[in-house]
Design a protein around this motif. Structure first.
Motif, mmCIF file in Angstrom:
data_model
loop_
_atom_site.group_PDB
_atom_site.id
_atom_site.type_symbol
_atom_site.label_atom_id
_atom_site.label_comp_id
_atom_site.label_asym_id
_atom_site.label_seq_id
_atom_site.Cartn_x
_atom_site.Cartn_y
_atom_site.Cartn_z
ATOM 1 N N ASP A 1 -3.399 -3.695 6.237
ATOM 2 C CA ASP A 1 -3.535 -2.107 5.336
ATOM 3 C C ASP A 1 -1.936 -2.562 4.685
ATOM 4 O OD1 ASP A 1 -5.637 -2.223 6.735
ATOM 5 O OD2 ASP A 1 -5.486 -0.531 8.343
ATOM 6 N N GLY A 2 -1.009 -2.166 4.777
ATOM 7 C CA GLY A 2 0.236 -2.323 4.191
ATOM 8 C C GLY A 2 0.745 -3.303 3.176
ATOM 9 N N LEU A 3 -0.324 -3.976 3.841
ATOM 10 C CA LEU A 3 -0.173 -4.654 2.157
ATOM 11 C C LEU A 3 -1.384 -5.025 1.319
ATOM 12 C CD1 LEU A 3 0.952 -8.618 4.539
ATOM 13 C CD2 LEU A 3 2.720 -7.077 3.027
ATOM 14 N N ASP A 4 -1.572 -3.973 1.737
ATOM 15 C CA ASP A 4 -3.561 -3.526 0.661
ATOM 16 C C ASP A 4 -4.357 -4.761 1.007
ATOM 17 O OD1 ASP A 4 -4.344 -1.873 -1.222
ATOM 18 O OD2 ASP A 4 -3.045 -3.740 -2.949
ATOM 19 N N GLY A 5 -4.474 -4.977 1.993
ATOM 20 C CA GLY A 5 -5.067 -6.278 2.734
ATOM 21 C C GLY A 5 -5.125 -7.409 2.255
ATOM 22 N N ALA B 1 11.988 1.306 24.610
ATOM 23 C CA ALA B 1 11.322 0.051 23.036
ATOM 24 C C ALA B 1 10.792 2.005 22.592
ATOM 25 C CB ALA B 1 10.825 -0.869 23.132
ATOM 26 N N TRP B 2 11.244 2.295 20.892
ATOM 27 C CA TRP B 2 10.414 3.408 20.717
ATOM 28 C C TRP B 2 9.879 2.864 18.982
ATOM 29 C CZ3 TRP B 2 12.163 7.695 23.088
ATOM 30 C CH2 TRP B 2 12.426 7.492 24.632
ATOM 31 N N GLU B 3 8.665 2.656 19.247
ATOM 32 C CA GLU B 3 8.435 2.201 18.342
ATOM 33 C C GLU B 3 7.350 3.422 17.132
ATOM 34 O OE1 GLU B 3 4.830 -0.280 18.822
ATOM 35 O OE2 GLU B 3 3.854 1.159 18.847
ATOM 36 N N LEU B 4 7.532 3.741 15.772
ATOM 37 C CA LEU B 4 7.794 4.794 15.231
ATOM 38 C C LEU B 4 5.957 3.978 14.193
ATOM 39 C CD1 LEU B 4 9.995 6.146 13.456
ATOM 40 C CD2 LEU B 4 8.709 7.638 14.673
ATOM 41 N N VAL B 5 5.124 4.665 14.438
ATOM 42 C CA VAL B 5 3.734 4.334 13.502
ATOM 43 C C VAL B 5 3.258 4.973 12.674
ATOM 44 C CG1 VAL B 5 1.642 4.652 13.882
ATOM 45 C CG2 VAL B 5 2.571 4.176 15.792
ATOM 46 N N LEU B 6 3.645 3.893 11.312
ATOM 47 C CA LEU B 6 3.627 4.122 10.033
ATOM 48 C C LEU B 6 2.273 3.793 8.790
ATOM 49 C CD1 LEU B 6 7.459 2.903 9.459
ATOM 50 C CD2 LEU B 6 6.865 5.466 9.924
ATOM 51 N N PRO B 7 1.537 4.253 8.550
ATOM 52 C CA PRO B 7 0.986 3.990 7.335
ATOM 53 C C PRO B 7 0.717 2.863 6.845
ATOM 54 C CG PRO B 7 1.366 5.832 6.399
ATOM 55 C CD PRO B 7 2.279 5.340 7.224
ATOM 56 N N GLY B 8 -0.309 1.821 8.023
ATOM 57 C CA GLY B 8 -0.110 0.373 7.901
ATOM 58 C C GLY B 8 1.124 -0.228 8.314
ATOM 59 N N ALA C 1 1.132 -1.151 -0.133
ATOM 60 C CA ALA C 1 0.047 0.344 0.091
ATOM 61 C C ALA C 1 1.004 1.528 -0.335
ATOM 62 C CB ALA C 1 -1.105 -0.048 1.391
ATOM 63 N N SER C 2 2.188 1.452 0.803
ATOM 64 C CA SER C 2 3.032 2.563 0.743
ATOM 65 C C SER C 2 4.011 2.487 0.842
ATOM 66 C CB SER C 2 3.007 2.823 1.888
ATOM 67 O OG SER C 2 1.612 3.348 2.196
ATOM 68 N N PRO C 3 4.143 1.961 -0.653
ATOM 69 C CA PRO C 3 6.061 1.217 -1.533
ATOM 70 C C PRO C 3 7.128 2.022 -0.674
ATOM 71 C CG PRO C 3 5.029 1.644 -2.964
ATOM 72 C CD PRO C 3 3.840 2.044 -1.934
ATOM 73 N N ARG C 4 6.813 3.320 -0.773
ATOM 74 C CA ARG C 4 8.565 3.980 -1.023
ATOM 75 C C ARG C 4 8.571 3.691 1.141
ATOM 76 N NH1 ARG C 4 9.204 10.503 -1.885
ATOM 77 N NH2 ARG C 4 6.801 10.325 -0.781
ATOM 78 N N ILE C 5 7.827 3.847 1.471
ATOM 79 C CA ILE C 5 7.595 3.918 3.374
ATOM 80 C C ILE C 5 8.353 2.332 3.988
ATOM 81 C CG2 ILE C 5 6.539 3.941 5.344
ATOM 82 C CD1 ILE C 5 4.679 6.268 4.003
ATOM 83 N N ALA C 6 7.531 0.950 3.271
ATOM 84 C CA ALA C 6 8.041 -0.281 3.120
ATOM 85 C C ALA C 6 10.100 -0.562 2.634
ATOM 86 C CB ALA C 6 6.998 -1.139 2.939
ATOM 87 N N ALA C 7 10.113 0.451 1.963
ATOM 88 C CA ALA C 7 11.184 0.181 1.373
ATOM 89 C C ALA C 7 12.288 0.885 2.352
ATOM 90 C CB ALA C 7 11.577 0.767 0.033
ATOM 91 N N ARG C 8 12.264 1.856 2.990
ATOM 92 C CA ARG C 8 13.096 2.589 3.964
ATOM 93 C C ARG C 8 12.654 1.181 4.913
ATOM 94 N NH1 ARG C 8 11.813 9.148 2.711
ATOM 95 N NH2 ARG C 8 12.703 8.691 0.761
ATOM 96 N N HIS D 1 7.511 10.040 7.772
ATOM 97 C CA HIS D 1 6.123 9.600 7.425
ATOM 98 C C HIS D 1 5.574 8.482 8.909
ATOM 99 C CE1 HIS D 1 7.663 9.065 3.203
ATOM 100 N NE2 HIS D 1 8.692 8.669 3.632
ATOM 101 N N ALA D 2 6.660 9.241 9.594
ATOM 102 C CA ALA D 2 5.917 8.507 10.779
ATOM 103 C C ALA D 2 4.459 9.769 11.545
ATOM 104 C CB ALA D 2 7.180 8.926 12.143
ATOM 105 N N THR D 3 3.327 9.005 12.083
ATOM 106 C CA THR D 3 2.556 9.099 12.876
ATOM 107 C C THR D 3 2.040 9.307 13.991
ATOM 108 O OG1 THR D 3 1.241 7.195 12.847
ATOM 109 C CG2 THR D 3 1.104 8.985 10.582
#
Length: 457
Positions: free
Chosen positions: A110-114, A272-279, A50-57, A253-255
């Motif tokens: 959601d990140g895997l487009d369902g 622990a430090w967790e970044l919430v990202l789209p999906g 769903a968010s290819p650039r974010i997943a790649a990074r 991209h972090a929310t």
């Protein structure tokens, strides 16, 4: 340090390539475990992100940790990340070479487009050309992700095209187990908005110049976190803040940023430090000090020292079923064991790399690290020493007290409210914060009648 060589055999190198339908990220898998048993090149997923650039990074961030050493940086380190398919998500995990940072990228449904994933665990090839290609990704053109061979027939080839042989220290395996145990004791301490997340993380040092300052702390203050010189109420330990620099890859991209840790007691502690990202979620778990790896924390030793936990682990293991969320209460009901015994069994299974812990879900998850499951226990120095003490008759019990002869010294071990203390230097230094000493472990073994190996103490 006990070290062996892990051979990772891939059918071909992982690659990012373009096609008329968009870009294709093909991640090749090595041997791994699935519900069908061991497979040379398991396939877990084929679908669009769903968010290819974010997943790649995010994947690059996990690979960064796998190739990094935050302590004794001159020593080489490289181990391909581990991927687990849990049906509704993909989890990419890695450990730093110094054993002080654990990283995990959870790509949720959601990140895997369902799309759904397969089930199992294996290593994935992240080579230097692939890293460079992922780093150059721009825009959000469609990206098709394939985890595993393009065609199942590839497993019938005469041999692998690519083989990597990497050193695998035993302390890395112990680190996976200890990180899971310590994380299970964390609570959510703070949550920052996207704006405050950027402001806070960009203000942290990027180099190790301040690493020698010892434990550092932050405390929630309004909508952000502010540094504090001491562990006041609500403070979270931030050991080696430069180790969070990996989060910069996906920071824009972090929310939100979620911070987890134990109740502050004045001593340096993991967090622990967790970044919430789209999906997605990207989590870094830091050891209590840059020079202190998770492998020596000792949180798993009590569970390893008992026969009950070993038998319980065998029972619980058949109930795991590759679930993305494992609740001890549900396992207790299914197995007939108490919740306490289930937690001990999960700790033991964690030592074999068979479960991890997800802070966001506050639940365990099933995975099977593709390593020898007995090595972490077999080569744990304190556990080995305790078995030798117990097996050589060095332990003399006297009610709540016990005497342990070790070398030229004699130590007293006392039990109070189920906690064992000792007169040795280890206890004086850590007061149980890094697990029991070898003398307390030996006493526990003798009291529970656990079989031990004899030996010279």
């Amino acid at each position: 340090m006990t070290r062996s060589v892990q051979a990772l055999a891939y059918s071909r190198p992982s690659v990012l390539k373009s096609s008329q339908a968009g870009q294709l990220l093909g991640l090749e898998t090595a041997g791994g475990l699935t519900p069908r048993g061991a497979e040379p090149h398991p396939r877990f997923f084929a679908g669009f992100l769903a968010s290819p650039r974010i997943a790649a990074r995010g994947l690059l961030a996990v690979a960064d940790v796998a190739s990094a050493r935050y302590y004794q940086r001159t020593l080489p380190s490289s181990l391909d990340p581990v991927v687990t398919g849990n049906g509704d998500r993909l989890r990419f995990e890695s450990f730093s070479g110094c054993c002080g940072v654990y990283a995990r990228l959870d790509v949720l449904q959601d990140g895997l487009d369902g799309a759904e994933t397969g089930h199992g665990t294996t290593n994935v090839d992240v080579n230097n050309p692939l890293r460079e290609a992922l780093s150059r990704m721009a825009g959000d053109d469609p990206l098709h992700l394939r985890v595993g061979p393009e065609e199942m027939a590839v497993t019938t080839l005469d041999g692998p095209v690519v083989e990597k042989k990497v050193p695998l220290p035993d302390r890395w395996l112990r680190g996976f187990a200890e990180a899971q145990v310590v994380s299970a004791g964390f609570d959510l301490r703070a949550e920052l908005s996207a704006t405050e997340t950027v402001r806070f993380l960009r203000a942290l040092p990027r180099s190790s110049g301040n690493a020698s300052r010892g434990a550092q702390w932050v405390v929630p203050a309004g909508k952000t976190l502010r540094p504090t010189t001491r562990p006041v109420a609500g403070a979270v330990c931030l050991p080696g803040p430069e180790r969070l620099v990996t989060l910069q890859r996906v920071l824009r991209h972090a929310t939100a940023l979620r911070v987890y840790g134990p109740v502050a007691d004045g001593a340096a502690a993991a967090s622990a430090w967790e970044l919430v990202l789209p999906g997605m979620r990207l989590t870094l778990t830091l050891s209590p000090d840059v020079s202190r790896g998770f492998s020596g924390e000792g949180g798993v030793l009590d569970a390893l020292a008992t026969d009950d936990a070993a038998a319980d682990a065998e029972l619980v293991s058949v109930l795991l079923a590759w679930e993305p969320r494992i609740e001890p209460g549900d396992l207790a009901e299914q197995s007939g064991l108490s919740v306490e015994r289930v937690r001990s069994a999960l700790t033991r299974l964690g030592t074999a790399g068979r479960v991890g812990y997800d802070l966001a879900d506050a639940a365990y998850f099933h995975r099977e690290l593709p390593y020898d499951a007995d090595r972490a226990e077999r080569h744990n120095p304190r556990l080995v020493a305790a078995r030798q003490l117990a097996g050589s008759g060095a332990v003399a019990l006297d009610g709540q007290l016990a005497a342990v002869a070790s070398g030229e010294h004699r130590y007293q071990v006392r039990e109070k409210d189920g906690v064992l203390s000792c007169t040795c230097q280890w206890w004086a230094d850590y007061r149980g914060r890094r697990g029991p000493c070898k003398h307390a472990l030996a006493v526990r073994m003798v009291r529970r009648g656990a079989p031990v190996a004899g030996g010279v103490r």
